[in-house]
Design a protein around this motif. Structure first.
Motif, PDB file in Angstrom:
ATOM      1  N   LEU A  95       4.969   4.648   0.975  1.00 54.07           N
ATOM      2  CA  LEU A  95       4.681   5.904   1.678  1.00 54.07           C
ATOM      3  C   LEU A  95       3.185   6.181   1.758  1.00 54.07           C
ATOM      4  O   LEU A  95       2.751   7.120   2.427  1.00 54.07           O
ATOM      5  CB  LEU A  95       5.366   7.084   0.965  1.00 54.07           C
ATOM      6  N   GLY A  96       2.393   5.394   1.025  1.00 54.92           N
ATOM      7  CA  GLY A  96       0.946   5.613   1.043  1.00 54.92           C
ATOM      8  C   GLY A  96       0.456   6.529  -0.058  1.00 54.92           C
ATOM      9  O   GLY A  96      -0.625   7.121   0.033  1.00 54.92           O
ATOM     10  N   ALA A  97       1.248   6.633  -1.153  1.00 52.91           N
ATOM     11  CA  ALA A  97       0.885   7.563  -2.228  1.00 52.91           C
ATOM     12  C   ALA A  97      -0.063   6.926  -3.237  1.00 52.91           C
ATOM     13  O   ALA A  97      -0.446   7.582  -4.213  1.00 52.91           O
ATOM     14  CB  ALA A  97       2.148   8.061  -2.941  1.00 52.91           C
ATOM     15  N   GLY A  98      -0.453   5.668  -3.049  1.00 50.55           N
ATOM     16  CA  GLY A  98      -1.344   4.994  -3.993  1.00 50.55           C
ATOM     17  C   GLY A  98      -0.960   3.542  -4.152  1.00 50.55           C
ATOM     18  O   GLY A  98      -0.148   3.022  -3.377  1.00 50.55           O
ATOM     19  N   VAL A  99      -1.555   2.891  -5.155  1.00 54.39           N
ATOM     20  CA  VAL A  99      -1.251   1.478  -5.422  1.00 54.39           C
ATOM     21  C   VAL A  99      -0.674   1.371  -6.833  1.00 54.39           C
ATOM     22  O   VAL A  99      -0.900   2.250  -7.661  1.00 54.39           O
ATOM     23  CB  VAL A  99      -2.527   0.601  -5.313  1.00 54.39           C
ATOM     24  N   PRO A 100       0.096   0.300  -7.117  1.00 49.20           N
ATOM     25  CA  PRO A 100       0.613   0.143  -8.481  1.00 49.20           C
ATOM     26  C   PRO A 100      -0.554   0.111  -9.475  1.00 49.20           C
ATOM     27  O   PRO A 100      -1.630  -0.418  -9.159  1.00 49.20           O
ATOM     28  CB  PRO A 100       1.335  -1.205  -8.434  1.00 49.20           C
ATOM     29  N   VAL A 101      -0.350   0.707 -10.652  1.00 51.74           N
ATOM     30  CA  VAL A 101      -1.429   0.802 -11.632  1.00 51.74           C
ATOM     31  C   VAL A 101      -1.915  -0.605 -11.984  1.00 51.74           C
ATOM     32  O   VAL A 101      -1.119  -1.508 -12.252  1.00 51.74           O
ATOM     33  CB  VAL A 101      -0.959   1.580 -12.894  1.00 51.74           C
TER      34      VAL A 101
END
Lengths: 369, 369
Positions: free
Chosen positions: B62-68
Motif C-alpha cells: 500500500l506504500g506504508a513503508g519498507v520492511p524493517v
C-alpha cells in the motif's frame, strides 16, 4: 395528492370503510398534523382542533384538514396531545361519540384512568402509538410521509369493540404504517426497554460529561456522540413520558441496576470470562434490533470513501453509486470544514460491499473498509 | 503523494527534523499501517514490522513503508499492537534505542510496567493515543487520511525527555492530527468517561434487548439504534482495553452506579423536580461534547428532505445543496428499499437551516424540520 404507498385501490377503499367517516384530530402538533396530512392523502375527511388557533390555521394551511365543524360527529377521533393531557382529552372525545384512539407513547395508565372514570364508554377506546416523529414538534414539521413504512402499535384492551380495533388499524394502514398489535402492558414494557431505558442511560452517560475538563472532552469520538445524542431531548416531555410509564420503567431500571452492580464487581475482580459474557450479550442485543422500518435486520457493511471538499463532489459520488446500482441503507459523513477531505461512510448490504469498493475504485474514488 | 494538510513546507521540515530519522512502526494493522501511510505522505522514512509477514506485505504494497532492515536504528519507534502486548513490545523497542511511543488506548498501566522493568530507559518513552480508527482492523482498512484533523493525545510522564516528547508530537502533527497533551492518568480518566463508560452502558442497554420478544423489538426506533451501536464492538479487544484501564473505569462506573441508584429512587417516588434535574444534566452533557475533530461544538439544526427512491435523486439533492452553498456538517439517510420515498436528514449550522429549507423548497424538494 398521491395515495398512501403500497395500498391497491380496493384495499384502500375497504380501509376507508372500516374507518367509517370523518376523522377528528385533536392536537395539531407534529404528530396530529402528520396524521391529518396522511389521512387526507388516503382520501379521508379530516377535522382539526387544537387549544392553539394558530396551530389549526397552520395545519389547515398545509392541507391537513378543515377546522372541526360545530355540528356532526366524527367516526374516529385521534387524540394527539402531550402525555399529561391524554386521558382527559380521550374522555371528552368518548362523550362526543364514535371510536377514539390516541398516539401517546404510554398506554396502560391512560387506559386505567378511563376504565375508572368512563367505564361505560371505554369499549370505544383503542390506544395506539406510531413509532415516528416524537423528537420534533409543531405543525410546520409535519409531513404526510411521516408514518410510511413505520411500525404503529395498536393496543386493544379486553373490552375493546372489534369494530373500534378495526377502525384504528385501518387508520394506521391508510397513513402508510405497518400495524403491530400488543396489549397495553406489553407495549409499555416494550417501549420501556427500547426507548425509555436507552434515553435514561444516554442521559446518565451524558451527565458524566457535564463537568468534565475541556481537554478531557476533546478526546470524544463518534461513539460517545452516538450514545448520548438522544439525551438532548426535551426534559419536560420526557418527564411526562417517564412518569406515565413509571411501573415498566422502574422494572427495567432495576434490572439494569443489578447488571451494573454485577459489572462493577466483574471489572474490579478482573473476571475476564464474566466480562466477556456481558460484552457478548451486548453484541447479541445489537443483532436482534430489527432493521429500519421494522423489517428484519439486514447485515450491512461499511464502505468508507474519501470525498474532496469541493462543491459537487458528494453529488458526483452519489451519481456514481446510483450508476453502480448499489442500494445505500444508511450513510454518515465525517467532515471538518477546515479540511480538504471528508470521509463518507456508506452502509450497504454485506454482500454488496466489496463490489461497491471495487467499482468506486474503478471510478477513481479512494475507498477503504 | 500529497502533503499532510495545513502544514506549510517550513513547518513540515522542522517537524521532520524533530522526528530525527527513520520511523519504525511495529504492528501493521489498521492504525500502524495508517501511521506509515501518513508518515510517508509527510516525507518520513518508514520501516514496518509485524508478527504476520502477510500484514507487512500488504502494508508495504500500500506504500506504508519498507520492511524493517536488519541493521540501523530507528529514530522513533511506534508500537501499534493489541493492548495486552504493548508494554512488552515497547520494552523491546527501548532496548533497540531511539524514542518510543505507542498508540494504545490506555496509558497508565503500560507506563507503570516500564517504570518497574526498564527504569533506565523509560525517559525515551512517551505514550500517545490517536482518536481514530479503533473500530476497524487490518492493514487493508488503512488510509493516510485517518488522522487528519483528529485529536491525538500525547502523554508525557515526569521523566520523559523533552526531545522525546517533541519527536512524538511532531509525528502526530505530520500525520495530520491535532495534539492534546495530557498526563497518562488524566488521559485514562478522560477515555474512561468519553469512551469506556459509553461502551459499557451501550452494552448493558443492548443486553436488555437480547432476550426481548420480536414484537417488542419491532418498536425499536433510531434512538436505541444510536445508543447501542458501539456495543457491537469486538468483545476480545474491549476486554483488553477495560482490563488495562481498570482503575479509571471502576471509578467512573461507581459514580454511574450511584447516579442510577438515585434515578431509580427518583422514578419510583415520582420526584418530578429531581427527574428534571437528571434529564437536564444529560442535556448539558450533550452540549459540552466538542464538534467533530475536536473543534468547538457548533450548534446545528436538522433539515429533513424527502427523497424519491429513483437512481440519481440523492445526487441531484447534493448537487442542489452544493449550488445553494450550505456546508453539510453531518447527514443521515432513512430509507427502506420497499418504499418510494426516503428521508434524508442534513445537519447544518443553526443559522443556515431555514435558508436551506427555503432554497430547497424553491427547487421543488419537500423539506420539513
Amino acid at each position: 395528492m398521491s395515495e398512501a404507498p403500497e395500498l391497491d385501490d380496493a384495499t384502500r377503499r375497504s380501509l376507508v370503510a372500516a374507518v367509517g367517516g370523518p376523522v377528528h384530530v385533536v392536537g395539531a402538533g407534529l404528530l396530529g398534523t402528520s396524521v391529518g396530512l396522511a389521512a387526507r392523502r388516503a382520501g379521508l375527511e379530516v377535522w382539526l382542533s387544537d387549544t392553539s388557533p394558530e396551530h389549526v390555521r397552520t395545519a389547515t394551511g398545509l392541507g391537513a384538514g378543515v377546522p372541526v365543524p360545530d355540528e356532526g360527529a366524527a367516526a374516529l377521533t385521534v387524540v394527539a396531545v402531550p402525555p399529561d393531557h391524554v386521558a382527559e382529552v380521550v374522555r371528552a372525545a368518548l362523550e362526543r361519540g364514535g371510536v377514539v384512539t390516541d398516539v401517546a407513547s404510554v398506554k396502560s395508565r391512560p387506559l386505567a384512568d378511563l376504565e375508572r372514570r368512563a367505564p361505560g364508554e371505554v369499549a370505544r377506546y383503542v390506544g395506539s402509538h406510531p413509532m415516528a416523529g416524537s423528537e420534533r414538534s409543531g405543525p410546520l414539521a409535519a409531513t404526510a410521509a411521516l408514518f410510511d413504512g413505520r411500525p404503529w402499535a395498536v393496543t386493544p384492551h379486553a373490552a375493546s369493540e372489534p369494530g373500534a380495533v378495526a377502525a384504528v388499524e385501518a387508520l394506521a394502514r391508510l397513513c402508510g404504517a405497518e400495524t403491530v398489535r400488543l396489549t397495553p402492558l406489553e407495549h409499555d414494557r416494550a417501549v420501556a426497554r427500547t426507548s425509555h431505558l436507552p434515553h435514561l442511560l444516554a442521559a446518565l452517560t451524558a451527565g458524566q460529561l457535564a463537568d468534565a475538563a475541556p481537554e478531557h472532552l476533546s478526546l470524544s469520538g463518534q461513539g460517545v456522540r452516538d450514545v448520548t445524542r438522544i439525551a438532548a431531548g426535551d426534559p419536560a416531555l420526557w418527564r411526562q413520558i417517564l412518569r406515565a410509564n413509571q411501573p415498566a420503567v422502574s422494572e427495567v431500571l432495576r434490572e439494569v441496576e443489578a447488571s451494573l452492580h454485577r459489572l462493577v464487581g466483574v471489572i474490579e475482580s478482573g473476571d475476564d470470562t464474566a466480562l466477556g459474557e456481558i460484552l457478548g450479550r451486548g453484541v447479541a442485543g445489537t443483532r436482534v434490533i430489527p432493521g429500519k422500518h421494522g423489517g428484519p435486520a439486514l447485515p450491512t457493511e461499511a464502505v468508507y470513501v474519501a470525498v474532496p471538499d469541493h462543491p459537487g463532489e458528494l453529488a458526483r459520488l452519489f451519481a456514481d453509486v446510483g450508476e453502480i446500482g448499489v442500494n445505500i441503507e444508511d450513510l454518515r459523513i465525517d467532515h471538518d470544514p477546515g479540511r480538504p477531505v471528508g470521509l463518507v461512510e456508506l452502509l450497504v448490504a454485506e454482500d454488496a460491499a466489496s463490489g461497491l469498493r471495487e467499482a468506486l475504485g474503478g471510478r477513481s474514488w479512494v475507498t477503504h473498509r
